[in-house]
Motif scaffolding. Structure first.
Motif, PDB file in Angstrom:
ATOM      1  N   GLU A  17       0.859  -1.187   0.000  1.00 19.27           N
ATOM      2  CA  GLU A  17       0.000   0.000   0.000  1.00 19.27           C
ATOM      3  C   GLU A  17       0.895   1.237   0.000  1.00 19.27           C
ATOM      4  O   GLU A  17       1.500   1.600   1.006  1.00 19.27           O
ATOM      5  CB  GLU A  17      -0.910  -0.017   1.234  1.00 19.27           C
ATOM      6  CG  GLU A  17      -1.978   1.032   1.237  1.00 19.27           C
ATOM      7  CD  GLU A  17      -3.191   0.674   0.391  1.00 19.27           C
ATOM      8  OE1 GLU A  17      -4.145   1.471   0.380  1.00 19.27           O
ATOM      9  OE2 GLU A  17      -3.191  -0.401  -0.254  1.00 19.27           O
ATOM     10  N   TYR A  57      -0.110  -4.869   3.781  1.00 18.85           N
ATOM     11  CA  TYR A  57      -1.388  -5.362   4.286  1.00 18.85           C
ATOM     12  C   TYR A  57      -1.549  -6.834   3.905  1.00 18.85           C
ATOM     13  O   TYR A  57      -1.085  -7.268   2.844  1.00 18.85           O
ATOM     14  CB  TYR A  57      -2.560  -4.587   3.677  1.00 18.85           C
ATOM     15  CG  TYR A  57      -2.667  -3.131   4.086  1.00 18.85           C
ATOM     16  CD1 TYR A  57      -1.968  -2.608   5.166  1.00 18.85           C
ATOM     17  CD2 TYR A  57      -3.513  -2.267   3.376  1.00 18.85           C
ATOM     18  CE1 TYR A  57      -2.087  -1.274   5.528  1.00 18.85           C
ATOM     19  CE2 TYR A  57      -3.640  -0.938   3.732  1.00 18.85           C
ATOM     20  CZ  TYR A  57      -2.929  -0.433   4.801  1.00 18.85           C
ATOM     21  OH  TYR A  57      -3.053   0.878   5.149  1.00 18.85           O
ATOM     22  N   HIS A 100     -11.776  -9.572   7.562  1.00 20.21           N
ATOM     23  CA  HIS A 100     -11.906  -8.454   6.631  1.00 20.21           C
ATOM     24  C   HIS A 100     -13.338  -7.916   6.630  1.00 20.21           C
ATOM     25  O   HIS A 100     -14.296  -8.673   6.558  1.00 20.21           O
ATOM     26  CB  HIS A 100     -11.524  -8.925   5.223  1.00 20.21           C
ATOM     27  CG  HIS A 100     -11.653  -7.868   4.179  1.00 20.21           C
ATOM     28  ND1 HIS A 100     -10.915  -6.701   4.202  1.00 20.21           N
ATOM     29  CD2 HIS A 100     -12.445  -7.798   3.073  1.00 20.21           C
ATOM     30  CE1 HIS A 100     -11.230  -5.966   3.151  1.00 20.21           C
ATOM     31  NE2 HIS A 100     -12.164  -6.607   2.459  1.00 20.21           N
ATOM     32  N   THR A 164      -2.415  -7.317  12.670  1.00 21.30           N
ATOM     33  CA  THR A 164      -3.038  -6.901  11.408  1.00 21.30           C
ATOM     34  C   THR A 164      -3.751  -5.575  11.653  1.00 21.30           C
ATOM     35  O   THR A 164      -4.985  -5.517  11.730  1.00 21.30           O
ATOM     36  CB  THR A 164      -4.020  -7.965  10.890  1.00 21.30           C
ATOM     37  OG1 THR A 164      -4.966  -8.289  11.924  1.00 21.30           O
ATOM     38  CG2 THR A 164      -3.280  -9.234  10.482  1.00 21.30           C
ATOM     39  N   SER A 166      -4.185  -3.158   9.734  1.00 22.87           N
ATOM     40  CA  SER A 166      -4.995  -2.673   8.611  1.00 22.87           C
ATOM     41  C   SER A 166      -6.481  -2.942   8.844  1.00 22.87           C
ATOM     42  O   SER A 166      -7.333  -2.300   8.214  1.00 22.87           O
ATOM     43  CB  SER A 166      -4.555  -3.350   7.307  1.00 22.87           C
ATOM     44  OG  SER A 166      -4.827  -4.745   7.336  1.00 22.87           O
ATOM     45  N   ARG A 167      -6.804  -3.855   9.758  1.00 22.56           N
ATOM     46  CA  ARG A 167      -8.194  -4.214  10.034  1.00 22.56           C
ATOM     47  C   ARG A 167      -8.830  -3.298  11.091  1.00 22.56           C
ATOM     48  O   ARG A 167     -10.039  -3.393  11.340  1.00 22.56           O
ATOM     49  CB  ARG A 167      -8.274  -5.669  10.509  1.00 22.56           C
ATOM     50  CG  ARG A 167      -7.694  -6.684   9.500  1.00 22.56           C
ATOM     51  CD  ARG A 167      -8.681  -7.025   8.410  1.00 22.56           C
ATOM     52  NE  ARG A 167      -8.072  -7.749   7.299  1.00 22.56           N
ATOM     53  CZ  ARG A 167      -7.987  -9.080   7.205  1.00 22.56           C
ATOM     54  NH1 ARG A 167      -8.429  -9.834   8.201  1.00 22.56           N
ATOM     55  NH2 ARG A 167      -7.462  -9.644   6.141  1.00 22.56           N
ATOM     56  N   SER A 180       0.416  -1.043   9.712  1.00 22.14           N
ATOM     57  CA  SER A 180       0.596  -2.112   8.732  1.00 22.14           C
ATOM     58  C   SER A 180       0.426  -3.470   9.408  1.00 22.14           C
ATOM     59  O   SER A 180       0.101  -3.553  10.598  1.00 22.14           O
ATOM     60  CB  SER A 180       1.977  -2.012   8.084  1.00 22.14           C
ATOM     61  OG  SER A 180       2.992  -2.219   9.054  1.00 22.14           O
ATOM     62  N   ASP A 181       0.665  -4.521   8.645  1.00 19.80           N
ATOM     63  CA  ASP A 181       0.511  -5.893   9.120  1.00 19.80           C
ATOM     64  C   ASP A 181       1.840  -6.641   9.021  1.00 19.80           C
ATOM     65  O   ASP A 181       2.684  -6.316   8.182  1.00 19.80           O
ATOM     66  CB  ASP A 181      -0.525  -6.643   8.272  1.00 19.80           C
ATOM     67  CG  ASP A 181      -1.854  -5.910   8.181  1.00 19.80           C
ATOM     68  OD1 ASP A 181      -2.158  -5.110   9.086  1.00 19.80           O
ATOM     69  OD2 ASP A 181      -2.581  -6.150   7.200  1.00 19.80           O
ATOM     70  N   SER A 306       4.003  -2.221  12.181  1.00 20.02           N
ATOM     71  CA  SER A 306       3.186  -3.417  12.425  1.00 20.02           C
ATOM     72  C   SER A 306       3.179  -3.801  13.897  1.00 20.02           C
ATOM     73  O   SER A 306       3.036  -4.978  14.251  1.00 20.02           O
ATOM     74  CB  SER A 306       3.679  -4.585  11.565  1.00 20.02           C
ATOM     75  OG  SER A 306       5.055  -4.850  11.805  1.00 20.02           O
TER      76      SER A 306
END
Length: 352
Positions: A17, A57, A100, A164, A166-167, A180-181, A306
């Motif tokens: 990303e 991600y 997700h 994670t 990003s979630r 970030s993940d 992360s």
């Protein structure tokens, strides 16, 4: 006897990303008001402060426990050990498994139990549990593994840092670009070699600092769902870190009886490039020295923050020759260090 890391592994997600991908976001202030700057300017200022150009991600179908499993497989293989001989699986994370496009975090069963299941470990005496300690969680897991081994409760532990983020980001918050993940894992065990974990230091500050990082509502007042997101008071964290982390590093080094001149690398949590650099510079200033060139390897520019995964992935990448211009050689003294939600700080002096 020493207590050493004998195997490392990491999982770097495949989705990149880039900063440009945020040009079309609707960034808002915390009160929901508009930011009077074009997104291109917002993103460029963000890059100048954090050093982040892109982040990683995970794919939609993956979960936090999946990437923890991937990193663990690599660590076990790297250590050339029997997975059935692992006494403890300690998993540092903060938000569990978040599917997700869902709102709920799932932590039952624990991420450690899920990882053990995915590894197909049959031994019931292999105990798995989760550790919630903010970004310093993986380092604290290593410290706990050492305590288990010192006490005779264990001979070999698997310690994982996985997240994670990003979630759990609010796309209307500029800070969302930080996260970030990723996942990193290590095998820790007793050894006849010298070195290993020499000293460690941990502290929790909560009087005024407990809610510097928290779970809050979106910046967009038009969104009425109940979903919550990772939030932080960046300036307060910056000031807290610069005041307290250098002192913790100094205390840890003194506890280990190690000279600062012998420190080859400082693997610090990849939170913010400017903040990390300021912390390490202040640490050396406490010793009347300038920060040596190359002492602080960085991955944040391409991998983002992360959380618990930044330090173990950084360590694994250096050992595997995946970070240009950086290496750790036999006998080198390194420092692991982190700061994060709690507010917690910790450090380990380690001889490779």
């Amino acid at each position: 006897m020493s207590i050493r890391i004998t195997g490392t592994g990491s999982y770097i997600p495949s989705i990149i990303e880039k900063n440009e991908n945020f040009y079309n976001h609707e960034f808002l202030n915390a009160d929901g008001s508009s930011i009077n700057s074009p997104n291109e300017v917002i993103v460029e200022k963000f890059k100048a402060i954090t050093g982040i150009q892109e982040r990683r991600y995970i794919k939609d179908e993956l979960l936090n426990s999946d990437i923890a499993f991937f990193a663990s497989q690599k660590a076990i293989e790297d250590a050339k050990t029997d997975k059935e001989s692992i006494d403890y699986i300690i998993v540092a994370h903060n938000y569990g498994d978040v599917k997700h496009n869902t709102e709920q975090s799932d932590t039952v069963p624990s991420i450690a139990s899920r990882v053990k299941h995915l590894l197909k470990i049959k031994n019931p005496k292999c105990v798995g549990y989760d550790l919630l300690f903010g970004c310093p969680g993986w380092i604290e897991g290593v410290i706990q593994a050492k305590a288990f081994i010192d006490s005779g409760l264990a001979k070999r532990c698997l310690v994982i840092g996985t997240e994670t983020l990003s979630r759990v980001i609010d796309k209307h918050d500029r800070d969302s670009m930080i996260y970030s993940d990723g996942a990193g894992a290590v095998i820790i065990e007793e050894s006849n070699e010298e070195g290993g974990i020499i000293a460690h230091e941990t502290a929790t500050f909560t009087l005024d600092e407990a809610h510097f990082i928290y779970f809050g509502e979106t910046n967009n007042p038009e969104i009425t769902d109940q979903r919550r997101y990772i939030k932080m008071y960046g300036r307060k964290i910056y000031e807290f870190a610069l005041t307290n982390v250098p002192l913790a590093l100094k205390s840890c080094l003194e506890k280990g009886g190690v000279s600062i001149n012998d420190v080859k690398k400082i693997l610090i949590h990849q939170a913010n490039e400017k903040m990390d650099e300021a912390i390490v510079k202040r640490f050396y200033k406490l010793h009347g020295m300038q920060m040596p060139e190359g002492v602080m390897p960085m991955t944040i520019n391409t991998l983002g923050n992360s959380s618990v995964a930044t330090v173990p992935t950084l360590y694994d990448m250096i050992l595997k020759g995946q970070l240009e211009g950086q290496e750790i050689n036999k006998g080198d003294i390194i420092i692991f260090a982190s700061v994060g939600a709690g507010m917690n700080i910790n450090a380990i002096v380690y001889q490779y």
